[in-house]
Write an enzyme that holds these catalytic residues in place. Structure first.
Site, short mmCIF file in Angstrom:
data_model
loop_
_atom_site.label_atom_id
_atom_site.label_comp_id
_atom_site.label_asym_id
_atom_site.label_seq_id
_atom_site.Cartn_x
_atom_site.Cartn_y
_atom_site.Cartn_z
CE LYS A 46 -2.17 0.77 3.82
NZ LYS A 46 -2.15 1.95 4.68
NE ARG A 51 -8.58 5.43 16.80
CZ ARG A 51 -8.53 6.70 17.11
NH1 ARG A 51 -7.44 7.20 17.62
NH2 ARG A 51 -9.57 7.48 16.91
NE ARG A 85 9.87 -4.96 6.00
CZ ARG A 85 8.74 -4.26 6.08
NH1 ARG A 85 8.18 -3.80 4.96
NH2 ARG A 85 8.17 -4.00 7.24
NE ARG A 110 12.44 0.10 9.77
CZ ARG A 110 12.47 0.04 8.46
NH1 ARG A 110 12.03 -1.06 7.84
NH2 ARG A 110 12.92 1.04 7.75
NE ARG A 161 2.81 -3.58 12.58
CZ ARG A 161 3.63 -3.14 11.64
NH1 ARG A 161 4.80 -3.74 11.44
NH2 ARG A 161 3.28 -2.12 10.89
#
Length: 254
Positions: free
Chosen positions: A44, A119, A168, A201, A212
């Site tokens: 996105k 939320r 990553r 990260r 998440r």
């Protein structure tokens, strides 16, 4: 841009001409009002600036807009800060009000890309959940004589996302990014340019990603359900390469 904040005499001619040409090009573009939905790693963030430039849209990220309003001490920003200081969620009407203010900018004349979702689900309507945020957003747009045209849902399997994200690695000083499968460094764990070690990260682990994604699905399912009833949702094959996704987006928006 107002002359009270910027002296146009001090702006380089090249910049003025570039902006004038951009506005002339944009004048023939059709208006588009889009909501983008996609989990972390779905692409996105890659597609959003492409759409922004192609269709002359402004990008509205609710989190960034809230922080900017608070920093600028606008009336809505002051109210938002009061809620934040109390540890409360910023109310839906304040978020929609900040979006409404942003839409007055010349950069939003041809439409917008809205990135940011409710939320919590606070209202039930018939057999599906509807967020008060979405209802207020629709009313605000109706008052402007507009509506959300498309909701682009970057649909992708969670297992593919895990492979994308957990592979990553970055070079913190430069921001250069690598991927153990798709774009590996010449030497494992080492930056190609400096020879310094790469880091991962803390959010790019399987455990954090799982949490998440659970939150993402819980928050966005009401959004997709709400707009699916209106026939506005387009499911994009986000597992495809970026160029293929871009072509698909342009196809559905043409």
């Amino acid at each position: 841009m107002s002359t009270s904040s910027v002296n146009l005499e001090d702006v380089p001619s090249e910049s003025l001409m570039s902006e004038l040409l951009r506005r002339m090009r944009c004048s023939s573009k059709p208006d588009k009002r889009l909501i983008l939905i996609g989990p972390p790693g779905s692409g996105k963030g890659t597609q959003s600036p492409i759409l922004k430039d192609e269709y002359c849209l402004c990008h509205l990220a609710t989190g960034d807009m809230l922080r900017a309003a608070v920093a600028a001490k606008t009336p809505l920003g002051i109210k938002a800060k009061e809620a934040m200081d109390k540890g409360e969620l910023v109310s839906d009407d304040l978020v929609v009000g900040i979006i409404d203010e942003a839409l007055k900018k010349p950069s939003c004349q041809k439409g917008f890309i809205l990135d940011g979702f409710p939320r919590t689900v606070v209202q039930a309507e018939k057999d599906y959940h509807v967020s008060l945020y979405l209802l207020q957003l629709d009313v605000m747009l109706q008052n402007r004589g507009t509506k959300v045209d498309k909701v682009l849902n970057f649909a992708i399997d969670d297992a593919i996302l895990e492979e994308r994200i957990t592979g990553r690695w970055i070079h913190p000083a430069s921001g250069r990014s690598y991927h153990t499968k798709f774009a590996p460094p010449k030497a494992p764990g080492i930056d190609d340019v400096t020879g310094e070690p790469l880091i991962q990260r803390k959010d790019d682990t399987a455990a954090v990603l799982k949490s998440r994604l659970e939150a993402f699905h819980r928050q966005t399912e009401p959004v997709i359900d709400y707009y699916a009833k209106k026939g506005n949702v387009v499911n994009l094959p986000a597992e495809k390469p970026p160029q293929a996704v871009t072509a698909e987006v342009k196809k559905v928006l043409s």
